[in-house]
Design a protein around this motif. Sequence first.
Motif, PDB file in Angstrom:
ATOM      1  N   ALA A  76      -6.713  -5.509  11.328  1.00 50.89           N
ATOM      2  CA  ALA A  76      -5.356  -5.043  11.622  1.00 50.89           C
ATOM      3  C   ALA A  76      -4.333  -5.753  10.748  1.00 50.89           C
ATOM      4  O   ALA A  76      -3.383  -5.125  10.250  1.00 50.89           O
ATOM      5  CB  ALA A  76      -5.050  -5.277  13.109  1.00 50.89           C
ATOM      6  N   PHE A  77      -4.485  -7.059  10.547  1.00 51.59           N
ATOM      7  CA  PHE A  77      -3.558  -7.799   9.687  1.00 51.59           C
ATOM      8  C   PHE A  77      -3.579  -7.247   8.264  1.00 51.59           C
ATOM      9  O   PHE A  77      -2.540  -7.021   7.645  1.00 51.59           O
ATOM     10  CB  PHE A  77      -3.933  -9.284   9.670  1.00 51.59           C
ATOM     11  N   ILE A  78      -4.796  -7.038   7.728  1.00 45.51           N
ATOM     12  CA  ILE A  78      -4.914  -6.525   6.358  1.00 45.51           C
ATOM     13  C   ILE A  78      -4.321  -5.117   6.269  1.00 45.51           C
ATOM     14  O   ILE A  78      -3.579  -4.795   5.332  1.00 45.51           O
ATOM     15  CB  ILE A  78      -6.390  -6.529   5.922  1.00 45.51           C
ATOM     16  N   GLY A  79      -4.667  -4.266   7.243  1.00 48.73           N
ATOM     17  CA  GLY A  79      -4.139  -2.907   7.240  1.00 48.73           C
ATOM     18  C   GLY A  79      -2.628  -2.875   7.343  1.00 48.73           C
ATOM     19  O   GLY A  79      -1.952  -2.128   6.622  1.00 48.73           O
ATOM     20  N   ALA A  80      -2.073  -3.710   8.230  1.00 54.07           N
ATOM     21  CA  ALA A  80      -0.620  -3.745   8.386  1.00 54.07           C
ATOM     22  C   ALA A  80       0.048  -4.210   7.103  1.00 54.07           C
ATOM     23  O   ALA A  80       1.059  -3.634   6.667  1.00 54.07           O
ATOM     24  CB  ALA A  80      -0.250  -4.672   9.542  1.00 54.07           C
ATOM     25  N   ASP A  81      -0.526  -5.228   6.477  1.00 55.40           N
ATOM     26  CA  ASP A  81       0.081  -5.781   5.269  1.00 55.40           C
ATOM     27  C   ASP A  81       0.063  -4.773   4.118  1.00 55.40           C
ATOM     28  O   ASP A  81       1.049  -4.614   3.397  1.00 55.40           O
ATOM     29  CB  ASP A  81      -0.666  -7.054   4.875  1.00 55.40           C
ATOM     30  N   LEU A  82      -1.069  -4.093   3.940  1.00 52.86           N
ATOM     31  CA  LEU A  82      -1.187  -3.155   2.823  1.00 52.86           C
ATOM     32  C   LEU A  82      -0.460  -1.843   3.068  1.00 52.86           C
ATOM     33  O   LEU A  82       0.240  -1.334   2.188  1.00 52.86           O
ATOM     34  CB  LEU A  82      -2.667  -2.884   2.532  1.00 52.86           C
ATOM     35  N   GLN A  84       2.013  -1.113   5.082  1.00 51.90           N
ATOM     36  CA  GLN A  84       3.475  -1.182   5.198  1.00 51.90           C
ATOM     37  C   GLN A  84       4.150  -0.991   3.842  1.00 51.90           C
ATOM     38  O   GLN A  84       5.286  -0.527   3.768  1.00 51.90           O
ATOM     39  CB  GLN A  84       3.885  -2.534   5.793  1.00 51.90           C
ATOM     40  N   GLN A  85       3.444  -1.345   2.761  1.00 50.42           N
ATOM     41  CA  GLN A  85       4.015  -1.173   1.425  1.00 50.42           C
ATOM     42  C   GLN A  85       4.247   0.297   1.094  1.00 50.42           C
ATOM     43  O   GLN A  85       5.086   0.623   0.248  1.00 50.42           O
ATOM     44  CB  GLN A  85       3.085  -1.790   0.383  1.00 50.42           C
ATOM     45  N   PHE A  86       3.485   1.189   1.743  1.00 58.53           N
ATOM     46  CA  PHE A  86       3.600   2.622   1.469  1.00 58.53           C
ATOM     47  C   PHE A  86       4.258   3.370   2.628  1.00 58.53           C
ATOM     48  O   PHE A  86       4.283   4.602   2.633  1.00 58.53           O
ATOM     49  CB  PHE A  86       2.207   3.215   1.221  1.00 58.53           C
ATOM     50  N   GLY A  87       4.742   2.629   3.616  1.00 59.91           N
ATOM     51  CA  GLY A  87       5.349   3.269   4.771  1.00 59.91           C
ATOM     52  C   GLY A  87       4.348   4.025   5.624  1.00 59.91           C
ATOM     53  O   GLY A  87       4.720   4.944   6.352  1.00 59.91           O
ATOM     54  N   ALA A  88       3.074   3.646   5.533  1.00 53.83           N
ATOM     55  CA  ALA A  88       2.017   4.354   6.273  1.00 53.83           C
ATOM     56  C   ALA A  88       1.357   3.434   7.288  1.00 53.83           C
ATOM     57  O   ALA A  88       0.167   3.553   7.568  1.00 53.83           O
ATOM     58  CB  ALA A  88       0.972   4.891   5.287  1.00 53.83           C
TER      59      ALA A  88
END
Length: 240
Positions: A76-82, A84-88
Amino acid sequence: AITRTFARIGHGFYDVMAEIMLSMVFLGQLILAVGSAARHPGRIRWAAWVSHVERSGLDAIPIVIATNFFIGAVIAFIGADLLQQFGAQVFAVELIGISVFREFAVVITAVLLAGRSSSAFAAEIGSMKMNQEVDAMRVMGVDPFQALVIPRLAALLIMLPLLTFIAVLAGMLGGLLVSWSQLNLGPAFFLQRIEQNVGIQHLWVGLSKAPVFAIVVAAIGCRQGMAVSGDVESLGRRVT
């Protein structure tokens, strides 16, 4: 030097082929023992099955929950971090669900049982082999595969799917808490997206792998235990 190098390569190749042959012999004996147990269920040692289910499966629940909880949180941390850069960032829910359902829960659980239970199988059977208890069983007319291997194999076959399901719950809880705290995606929204966009089929894919992993993990541990010779160095090498 060249001669020694080729000699080492030859010895290594010979050892690998010998190990493959012994593994095939073990597999054949295991198949015969399973067939015999299926034909004569009255001879099954149920007490040994229950004991190994408890030791191999139930006692492993805390470490399985802890490890998979943090695996879900890390995803979840990795997914949120990556994302969020694309607004997804909302798609982090699908990332957590699919990865935990299909792969991480069953793989991490199998790896934990390989290190925890399979090595214990090798140590227990290897110690009996080293003390000639296995030979004594054969003299008394007791099949070592029925007494030592089948109960351990059955215990992992029973418990690994259950532990995988527990691991899924722990991983999803870790992912849910991180999504809630980092992305402000509430539990109701998280579970709704899991239900609508991930679905139960991914969970069945993960659970279908569990019996295969259970057979491999248990068979390797018991095979190495049966291969122990009469010295402590052999026991340490086989357990490793």
